[in-house]
Design a protein around this motif. Structure first.
Motif, PDB file in Angstrom:
ATOM      1  N   GLU A  31       0.835  -1.217   0.000  1.00  0.00           N
ATOM      2  CA  GLU A  31       0.000   0.000   0.000  1.00  0.00           C
ATOM      3  C   GLU A  31       0.863   1.257   0.000  1.00  0.00           C
ATOM      4  O   GLU A  31       0.382   2.348  -0.286  1.00  0.00           O
ATOM      5  N   LEU A  32       2.118   1.122   0.341  1.00  0.00           N
ATOM      6  CA  LEU A  32       3.040   2.261   0.341  1.00  0.00           C
ATOM      7  C   LEU A  32       3.867   2.323  -0.944  1.00  0.00           C
ATOM      8  O   LEU A  32       4.688   3.223  -1.106  1.00  0.00           O
ATOM      9  N   TYR A  33       3.636   1.352  -1.809  1.00  0.00           N
ATOM     10  CA  TYR A  33       4.408   1.296  -3.063  1.00  0.00           C
ATOM     11  C   TYR A  33       3.794   2.269  -4.058  1.00  0.00           C
ATOM     12  O   TYR A  33       2.608   2.166  -4.377  1.00  0.00           O
ATOM     13  N   ARG A  34       4.604   3.220  -4.519  1.00  0.00           N
ATOM     14  CA  ARG A  34       4.064   4.316  -5.344  1.00  0.00           C
ATOM     15  C   ARG A  34       4.481   4.227  -6.802  1.00  0.00           C
ATOM     16  O   ARG A  34       4.104   5.066  -7.604  1.00  0.00           O
ATOM     17  N   ARG A  35       5.298   3.247  -7.142  1.00  0.00           N
ATOM     18  CA  ARG A  35       5.768   3.191  -8.515  1.00  0.00           C
ATOM     19  C   ARG A  35       4.826   2.325  -9.357  1.00  0.00           C
ATOM     20  O   ARG A  35       3.890   1.720  -8.830  1.00  0.00           O
ATOM     21  N   THR A  36       5.066   2.311 -10.647  1.00  0.00           N
ATOM     22  CA  THR A  36       4.176   1.556 -11.531  1.00  0.00           C
ATOM     23  C   THR A  36       4.843   0.291 -12.061  1.00  0.00           C
ATOM     24  O   THR A  36       4.201  -0.514 -12.722  1.00  0.00           O
ATOM     25  N   LYS A  37       6.123   0.116 -11.760  1.00  0.00           N
ATOM     26  CA  LYS A  37       6.805  -1.104 -12.204  1.00  0.00           C
ATOM     27  C   LYS A  37       6.200  -2.291 -11.464  1.00  0.00           C
ATOM     28  O   LYS A  37       6.036  -2.258 -10.243  1.00  0.00           O
TER      29      LYS A  37
END
Ligand SMILES: [Mn+2]
Length: 226
Positions: free
Chosen positions: A157-163
């Motif tokens: 939920e804290l992951y903000r990238r799109t990879k």
């Protein structure tokens, strides 16, 4: 993205791995094979899973159970029934197997894909993230003291990238499909399913476990930990 099959936590379930590869129609040379780690422990045939992964030329990401096995051998803390059996199966090839397992990377990253056993630190780059976090994180408390605290947010939920990040490790939560993160531990060794993901088509493959190899308990803290 290169044609790839990513396999979730196998935990010694070699029959299910065989069936997954059949259902996925995986052929060496046609499609890359990556394991999210935790090939071993808990299930019936850890050695068979290690042998298959190696024979098929798969890339295995280091899981916390492989890390635990390396510690067990290094520290000579024998008496863990499952690891004792695995070490005996390795026999005179023990050193070769240990150096093979030591070669498992903590993560794999390419242009549009990351594969890691447990998950990512919210801010640190992969290359600066401690192995303990990459192999064990489930939740983030702001400091990394407790990586498995259900009152805290899941790392993804804290992951903000799109990879796209593909991971395993969180059996209690099970298959977790999100746009940019895919959790493939669907509790095979507890009698549920072994999951694989075909990329770039993002097609999920699942096979049912033949047995409940480990009885799930109501002790979630013990369930997926070494
Ligand atoms: Mn794990």
């Amino acid at each position: 993205m290169e044609k790839t099959l990513i396999v979730g936590d196998v935990h010694g379930c070699s029959d299910e791995l065989d069936r997954l590869l059949e259902v996925a129609e995986w052929r060496r040379g046609e499609r890359r094979l990556i394991f999210v780690g935790d090939l071993i422990n808990k299930g019936p045939d850890s050695f068979g899973v290690l042998e298959r992964a190696r024979e098929y030329g798969g890339l295995t990401i280091l899981g916390n159970h492989e890390a635990a096995f390396l510690r067990y051998v290094r520290q000579g803390r024998f008496g863990h029934a499952h690891f004792d059996e695995l070490r005996e199966r390795m026999g005179s090839d023990l050193i070769d197997w240990i150096s093979h397992i030591q070669s498992f990377p903590l993560y794999h990253e390419e242009e549009d894909l990351i594969v890691v056993h447990a998950g990512l630190h919210p801010t640190l780059p992969l290359s600066k993230t401690p192995g303990k976090i990459l192999t064990r994180i489930r939740t983030w408390d702001g400091e990394g003291r407790n990586l498995d605290d259900e009152s805290q947010p899941p790392w993804f939920e804290l992951y903000r990238r799109t990879k796209l990040v593909v991971y395993g490790h969180w059996a209690r939560r099970g298959l977790t499909l999100r746009e940019h993160t895919i959790g493939l531990d669907s509790r095979c060794v507890y009698g549920n399913q072994l999951s694989g993901l075909l990329l770039p088509e993002r097609r999920l493959i699942q096979v049912q476990a033949a047995e409940m190899y480990v009885i799930p308990t109501d002790l979630p803290d013990e369930m997926n930990r070494t």
